[in-house]
Design an enzyme around this catalytic site. Structure first.
Site, PDB file in Angstrom:
ATOM      1  N   CYS A 151      29.276  74.706  60.249  1.00  0.00           N
ATOM      2  CA  CYS A 151      30.200  75.486  61.089  1.00  0.00           C
ATOM      3  C   CYS A 151      29.441  76.564  61.852  1.00  0.00           C
ATOM      4  O   CYS A 151      28.597  76.255  62.672  1.00  0.00           O
ATOM      5  CB  CYS A 151      31.318  76.114  60.250  1.00  0.00           C
ATOM      6  SG  CYS A 151      32.156  75.002  59.144  1.00  0.00           S
ATOM      7  N   ASP A 198      37.753  67.648  64.327  1.00  0.00           N
ATOM      8  CA  ASP A 198      37.164  68.968  64.553  1.00  0.00           C
ATOM      9  C   ASP A 198      37.224  69.347  66.033  1.00  0.00           C
ATOM     10  O   ASP A 198      36.549  68.747  66.860  1.00  0.00           O
ATOM     11  CB  ASP A 198      35.714  68.965  64.065  1.00  0.00           C
ATOM     12  CG  ASP A 198      35.035  70.305  64.276  1.00  0.00           C
ATOM     13  OD1 ASP A 198      35.744  71.306  64.539  1.00  0.00           O
ATOM     14  OD2 ASP A 198      33.796  70.356  64.181  1.00  0.00           O
ATOM     15  N   HIS A 230      37.508  70.183  60.713  1.00  0.00           N
ATOM     16  CA  HIS A 230      36.469  71.203  60.753  1.00  0.00           C
ATOM     17  C   HIS A 230      36.203  71.694  59.316  1.00  0.00           C
ATOM     18  O   HIS A 230      37.135  71.875  58.546  1.00  0.00           O
ATOM     19  CB  HIS A 230      36.920  72.376  61.639  1.00  0.00           C
ATOM     20  CG  HIS A 230      35.852  73.391  61.849  1.00  0.00           C
ATOM     21  ND1 HIS A 230      34.689  73.110  62.526  1.00  0.00           N
ATOM     22  CD2 HIS A 230      35.752  74.682  61.455  1.00  0.00           C
ATOM     23  CE1 HIS A 230      33.925  74.186  62.544  1.00  0.00           C
ATOM     24  NE2 HIS A 230      34.547  75.165  61.902  1.00  0.00           N
TER      25      HIS A 230
END
Ligand SMILES: *[C@@H]1O[C@H](CO)[C@@H](O)[C@H](O)[C@H]1NC(C)=O
Ligand SMILES: *[C@@H]1O[C@H](CO)[C@@H](O)[C@H](O)[C@H]1NC(C)=O
Ligand SMILES: *[C@@H]1O[C@H](CO)[C@@H](O)[C@H](O)[C@H]1NC(C)=O
Ligand SMILES: *[C@@H]1O[C@H](CO)[C@@H](O)[C@H](O)[C@H]1NC(C)=O
Ligand SMILES: *[C@@H]1O[C@H](CO)[C@@H](O)[C@H](O)[C@H]1NC(C)=O
Ligand SMILES: *[C@@H]1O[C@H](CO)[C@@H](O)[C@H](O)[C@H]1NC(C)=O
Length: 263
Positions: A151, A198, A230
């Site tokens: 991330c 995502d 995500h």
């Protein structure tokens, strides 16, 4: 309970060319106690996780773990670092946020993420990563550095794979705020895990990244996981089969990448 999947172990045991994989059988741990330890490195808390049968003085390679916004407090981050260590790579995970990581239940706490991000500008994160790399090279004697980025951290692995910046081989999953120039500047092998659901690294962004890496004749891999949201490589709902698979398989993706290229 450790999540172990025999078929994934078989994938990890592949021989890549003439190079035998270091990790004959690995699995990602998602619960239990962390096995590593924190050390104060010039004022930054740094999580160290060691392979069972080795230590830094005997390892010329190690993995820098560049976390998501939940940082070193998040159990899943420490267990994922431990899992990589169990595949025979010492893992170093600095506290990028100096004690100010986002709490896992931030939505309930009404935390303003935009405001939080302004407290942790790219220049600050760059400086912590640069000093951690310096520590790995000079204090731990690491010669070749692999890095994983999840991330938030997925932006910084490419940044430090630019020429002379210190990361030799990279793996990133569901990166956020990753810029085209950062992908273009990558030197060295890069593996990317992308989630179908995502929005931060969507199909357009992934295809752009593939085009750039292909034009550069980079050594790269992209893997797309269906039904993966995500954050899937770190935090999943393990009772949803496609999410559970995506976490397991992206872990194996990272380890096989380092086994092949971090020599
Ligand atoms: C960490 O080390 C720095 C000096 O490098 C020191 O100033 C600081 O107090 C230490 N922090 C902790 C929590 O031990
Ligand atoms: C660490 O590695 C060095 C060099 O291989 C070895 O001499 C030492 O005994 C090891 N220490 C531990 C705690 O395994
Ligand atoms: C969050 O912080 C930003 C920047 O400080 C501000 O512009 C925005 O209004 C805040 N959002 C909320 C919901 O408070
Ligand atoms: C991906 O995100 C970008 C920027 O938000 C947007 O322009 C693009 O249409 C999105 N692509 C897909 C396939 O959703
Ligand atoms: C692409 O890279 C490979 C591996 O470094 C090299 O063998 C090959 O010649 C390169 N191809 C082109 C078109 O540059
Ligand atoms: C996980 O997924 C299951 C099945 O969809 C659902 O019942 C459960 O509420 C989810 N757990 C969490 C913590 O979201």
């Amino acid at each position: 309970m450790a999540l172990t999947f025999g078929k994934l172990c078989a994938i990890a045991a592949f021989t890549v060319g003439s190079v035998a994989a270091k990790s004959s059988c690995v699995s990602v741990r998602s619960d239990g106690e962390p096995a590593g330890e924190f050390k104060n490195v010039s004022g930054i808390q740094v999580y160290h996780s060691y392979p069972v049968a080795s230590n830094y003085t005997s390892s010329s390679t190690a993995i820098l773990y560049i976390s998501d916004i939940f940082g070193v407090p998040l159990l899943e981050n420490k267990l994922l670092a431990d899992s990589i260590a169990s595949a025979n790579y010492p893992v170093i995970m600095p506290d990028l946020f100096r004690g100010d990581a986002v709490p896992a239940e931030f939505a309930e706490k009404g935390l303003n993420l935009t405001e939080w991000l302004t407290r942790h500008p790219t220049s600050d994160i760059d400086s912590i990563i640069a000093s951690t790399l310096e520590y790995m090279h000079s204090e731990l004697g690491v010669e070749r550095v692999g890095a994983v980025g999840y991330c938030f951290g997925g932006k910084y692995v490419p940044r430090f794979m630019a020429h002379g910046k210190g990361i030799d081989v990279g793996f990133i999953a569901h990166p956020s705020r990753l810029e085209v120039a950062e992908i273009q500047a990558i030197r060295g092998p890069i593996s990317i895990a992308a989630g179908e659901l995502d929005a931060s690294f969507n199909a357009t962004a992934r295809r752009n990244a593939e085009d750039i890496l292909s034009r550069k004749n980079a050594t790269y891999q992209t893997s797309l996981y269906s039904g993966a949201p995500h954050g899937f490589a770190v935090r999943v709902n393990a009772s949803i089969p496609r999410e559970k698979f995506a976490k397991e398989a992206s872990f194996v993706q990272a380890v096989t990448w380092f086994d092949a290229w971090l020599l």
